[in-house]
Design an enzyme around this catalytic site. Structure first.
Site, PDB file in Angstrom:
ATOM      1  N   GLY A 170     -23.923  -9.540 -24.369  1.00 26.85           N
ATOM      2  CA  GLY A 170     -22.499  -9.529 -24.050  1.00 26.85           C
ATOM      3  C   GLY A 170     -22.163 -10.742 -23.200  1.00 26.85           C
ATOM      4  O   GLY A 170     -23.060 -11.449 -22.731  1.00 26.85           O
ATOM      5  N   LYS A 208     -12.852 -10.758 -15.753  1.00 25.05           N
ATOM      6  CA  LYS A 208     -13.397 -10.976 -17.107  1.00 25.05           C
ATOM      7  C   LYS A 208     -12.839 -12.249 -17.762  1.00 25.05           C
ATOM      8  O   LYS A 208     -13.578 -13.028 -18.346  1.00 25.05           O
ATOM      9  CB  LYS A 208     -13.044  -9.768 -17.978  1.00 25.05           C
ATOM     10  CG  LYS A 208     -13.718  -9.757 -19.308  1.00 25.05           C
ATOM     11  CD  LYS A 208     -14.970  -8.952 -19.219  1.00 25.05           C
ATOM     12  CE  LYS A 208     -15.676  -8.775 -20.524  1.00 25.05           C
ATOM     13  NZ  LYS A 208     -16.911  -7.998 -20.322  1.00 25.05           N
ATOM     14  N   GLY A 235       0.834  -1.203   0.000  1.00 24.95           N
ATOM     15  CA  GLY A 235       0.000   0.000   0.000  1.00 24.95           C
ATOM     16  C   GLY A 235       0.857   1.237   0.000  1.00 24.95           C
ATOM     17  O   GLY A 235       2.059   1.165   0.266  1.00 24.95           O
ATOM     18  N   CYS A 241       5.309  -6.170   1.272  1.00 21.63           N
ATOM     19  CA  CYS A 241       5.683  -4.752   1.320  1.00 21.63           C
ATOM     20  C   CYS A 241       5.047  -4.068   2.540  1.00 21.63           C
ATOM     21  O   CYS A 241       5.385  -4.407   3.670  1.00 21.63           O
ATOM     22  CB  CYS A 241       5.301  -4.095  -0.016  1.00 21.63           C
ATOM     23  SG  CYS A 241       6.091  -2.505  -0.251  1.00 21.63           S
ATOM     24  N   TYR A 242       4.096  -3.162   2.345  1.00 23.62           N
ATOM     25  CA  TYR A 242       3.452  -2.514   3.498  1.00 23.62           C
ATOM     26  C   TYR A 242       2.849  -3.583   4.425  1.00 23.62           C
ATOM     27  O   TYR A 242       2.855  -3.435   5.651  1.00 23.62           O
ATOM     28  CB  TYR A 242       2.354  -1.558   3.007  1.00 23.62           C
ATOM     29  CG  TYR A 242       1.549  -0.928   4.124  1.00 23.62           C
ATOM     30  CD1 TYR A 242       1.955   0.256   4.724  1.00 23.62           C
ATOM     31  CD2 TYR A 242       0.382  -1.537   4.596  1.00 23.62           C
ATOM     32  CE1 TYR A 242       1.223   0.822   5.763  1.00 23.62           C
ATOM     33  CE2 TYR A 242      -0.355  -0.983   5.625  1.00 23.62           C
ATOM     34  CZ  TYR A 242       0.069   0.201   6.208  1.00 23.62           C
ATOM     35  OH  TYR A 242      -0.666   0.762   7.238  1.00 23.62           O
ATOM     36  N   ASP A 278     -20.930 -11.094 -20.161  1.00 18.16           N
ATOM     37  CA  ASP A 278     -21.281 -11.111 -18.734  1.00 18.16           C
ATOM     38  C   ASP A 278     -22.761 -11.462 -18.513  1.00 18.16           C
ATOM     39  O   ASP A 278     -23.091 -12.340 -17.719  1.00 18.16           O
ATOM     40  CB  ASP A 278     -20.964  -9.758 -18.075  1.00 18.16           C
ATOM     41  CG  ASP A 278     -19.532  -9.312 -18.342  1.00 18.16           C
ATOM     42  OD1 ASP A 278     -18.708 -10.184 -18.666  1.00 18.16           O
ATOM     43  OD2 ASP A 278     -19.253  -8.108 -18.235  1.00 18.16           O
ATOM     44  N   HIS A 281       7.804  -7.572  -4.292  1.00 19.58           N
ATOM     45  CA  HIS A 281       6.463  -7.954  -4.783  1.00 19.58           C
ATOM     46  C   HIS A 281       6.489  -9.290  -5.537  1.00 19.58           C
ATOM     47  O   HIS A 281       6.819  -9.316  -6.730  1.00 19.58           O
ATOM     48  CB  HIS A 281       5.903  -6.840  -5.676  1.00 19.58           C
ATOM     49  CG  HIS A 281       5.548  -5.624  -4.885  1.00 19.58           C
ATOM     50  ND1 HIS A 281       4.309  -5.443  -4.310  1.00 19.58           N
ATOM     51  CD2 HIS A 281       6.293  -4.565  -4.517  1.00 19.58           C
ATOM     52  CE1 HIS A 281       4.296  -4.307  -3.635  1.00 19.58           C
ATOM     53  NE2 HIS A 281       5.487  -3.754  -3.740  1.00 19.58           N
ATOM     54  N   GLU A 319       4.005 -10.889  -6.547  1.00 21.92           N
ATOM     55  CA  GLU A 319       2.856 -10.985  -7.457  1.00 21.92           C
ATOM     56  C   GLU A 319       3.138 -10.435  -8.853  1.00 21.92           C
ATOM     57  O   GLU A 319       2.400 -10.709  -9.785  1.00 21.92           O
ATOM     58  CB  GLU A 319       1.634 -10.290  -6.843  1.00 21.92           C
ATOM     59  CG  GLU A 319       1.696  -8.767  -6.747  1.00 21.92           C
ATOM     60  CD  GLU A 319       2.422  -8.236  -5.505  1.00 21.92           C
ATOM     61  OE1 GLU A 319       3.267  -8.966  -4.960  1.00 21.92           O
ATOM     62  OE2 GLU A 319       2.156  -7.094  -5.107  1.00 21.92           O
TER      63      GLU A 319
END
Ligand code: XMP
Length: 509
Positions: free
Chosen positions: A221, A365, A51, A78-79, A223, A165, A167
């Protein structure tokens, strides 16, 4: 399930994805989540995200220290690691050597989160604060040249922290670190697949709806179509989908959607032709926000009138996705919600009093696309580019008339046909045409022409929050331009949009 506590990192969705890519379900929650809620969720592990705040600031985001009493393994990033260390009485300070970018990581031992990782690897750093003193019970497990305490662990309490990080793709051993945490430390099983997700979602919808009726606004669509199929599999004909043809759709779209969803998937759909209701009030409107408001309001009126005809309707199903509902934390103002204002149906009319069913609200998505294939939707719908609710009205700059709609439809049809033919359709987030309120001079045969200009837009993106203009091959652009100018009467010039988002947006209006 792995719980991710969001301390406001720009990477927190990436953490969620990395965990899910290991077939383990993950969920992001704000730091003010109740400890009792965490107990109910019973996660196998908790990841504290990074963060922008400094832990020593008064109003920096924190989660109750009771989280450490749950006995759940924790990985602080990290944070998140600095929060961990601060909570146990260690010291975090502003570092004199801010570290940003690649750093060589010296791993002290190859246990726990560093299992199977070579001792000489790199990691991605982005921090201005560092740990200066470790609390009792913690030991250093890795360091970099500038950061003596780059990773820590407290074996007794199953607590782990990394300053870098794992990720991001720039940390090559990041995936292994996350896998080690998930499988060795948290003992997760890699059994979260779209098949299991679909089975759970269907069972849950059945249990919620019982014998009541559900309404769904179907746009065609991916979704709303995936939502429709899931609900249909759960409760069959108790679902009524309402498809409103607003006259602002692409060429042949309404027909195509009708064929696929009613004939192929046997979903109960009411097709409402409301073209004139939309086009009339739009006839003199130029301002894009006014166009959106009119279209939104007429849509609600039409939808509500149809919905009222369905007896015992108690639920509204919507294809809301995860990025639309994640609460992000502003470092100084507590949790704030980032919900796209122009999302889907845009909220319920107050007097409808329907309860929401949103089976996709924890999916990204790309996961919805995998789910769509899993439950039998054809590629044509699963891989369809997103199309905005206000449709072609916000792609005709200036007044929306039947004549201009017809021109844009033809241009758009050729564009999509050529992009599909080139095999690039799936690699693009969106591709479309925009009709400009300008005319230009051209020459056809021996005649001077004075006709419309159309712009072509094609972008790549992961989630529409940012987007890059697509580097389409010149040959393809050439085919598109030639075909449009030769085949669509009223257009004599094509331009290609080479702007990215930000600072531009994907749509022109
Ligand atoms: P922008 O233009 O904001 O678009 O970069 C981001 C994504 O949202 C879609 N979009 C809309 N979708 N109603 C919608 O349902 C709208 O008013 C609207 N405006 C933009 C756009 O197509 C892109 O995918």
């Amino acid at each position: 399930m792995i719980l991710i506590i969001d301390f406001g990192s720009q990477y927190n969705q990436l953490i969620a994805r990395r965990v899910r890519e290991c077939n383990v379900y993950s969920r992001i929650e704000p730091p003010n989540i109740e400890i009792s809620t965490i107990k109910d969720l019973a996660p196998k592990g908790i990841i504290l995200s990074g963060g922008p705040s400094s832990i020593y600031e008064n109003n920096s985001p924190k989660i109750s220290n009771d989280i450490f009493k749950l006995g759940i393994p924790i990985l602080g990033i990290c944070y998140g690691m600095q929060f961990l260390i601060n909570s146990f009485g260690g010291e975090v300070n502003k570092t004199s050597k801010r570290e940003y970018g690649f750093a060589k990581l010296n791993i002290k031992d190859n246990e726990c989160i560093f299992k199977s990782i070579s001792e000489n690897t790199t990691c991605w750093m982005s921090h201005g604060d560092s740990i200066e003193n470790l609390p009792i019970g913690f030991e250093i497990t890795a360091s970099t040249e500038n950061t003596g305490i780059a990773a820590v662990r407290n074996k007794e309490h199953n607590l782990y922290g990394v300053q870098f990080h794992p990720e991001v793709e720039h940390t090559p051993c990041g995936k292994t670190i996350i896998q080690n945490f998930l499988f060795d430390i948290c003992k997760c099983s890699p059994n979260w697949t779209m098949k299991s997700f679909a089975e759970d979602a269907i069972a849950q919808i059945k249990e919620t709806v019982k014998d009541k009726q559900v309404i769904l606004a179907l746009s065609g669509g991916v979704d709303s179509s995936v939502t429709a199929v899931l609900v249909n599999k759960a409760i069959g004909n108790q679902l009524t989908c309402i498809f409103v043809d607003n006259g602002l759709l692409r060429k042949n779209e309404a027909k195509k959607i009708k064929k696929i969803l009613t004939e192929h998937l046997k979903i109960n759909i009411k097709f409402i032709n409301a073209k004139s209701k939309f086009l009339r009030p739009l006839s003199k409107i130029i301002d894009p926000e006014k166009k959106r408001k009119i279209i939104g309001k007429v849509f609600m009126d039409v939808f509500e009138a149809e919905a009222k005809k369905i007896k015992n309707a108690e639920f509204l199903a919507q294809g809301t996705l995860y990025p639309d509902v994640i609460e992000s934390v502003s470092p100084f103002g507590g949790p704030s919600s980032v919900i796209k204002s122009h999302h889907n149906v845009g909220g319920l009319p107050k007097n409808m009093k329907l309860k929401l069913i949103e089976p996709l609200k924890y999916l990204f998505k790309d996961e919805v696309r995998i789910l769509g294939t899993e439950i039998g939707l054809p590629d044509d719908i699963v891989w369809r580019h997103p199309f905005p609710g206000p449709g072609l009205a916000i792609r005709i700059i200036g007044k929306v008339t039947l004549k201009r709609l017809k021109v844009l439809r033809e241009v758009d049809f050729i564009l999509i046909e050529e992009i599909r033919k080139s095999g690039l359709y799936r690699s693009l987030w969106q591709s479309f045409a925009v009709l400009l309120p300008l005319k230009s001079v051209g020459i056809m045969g021996d005649h001077r022409t004075y006709e419309n200009i159309a712009a072509i837009r094609a972008v790549t993106s992961r989630d529409a929050m940012t987007a890059d203009w697509a580097r389409l091959p010149h040959e393809l652009l050439n085919n598109i331009s030639n075909r449009i100018i030769n085949e669509v009467s009223g257009v004599n010039r094509i331009v290609y949009d080479i702007s990215s988002k930000p600072p531009s947006t994907i749509e022109w209006e």
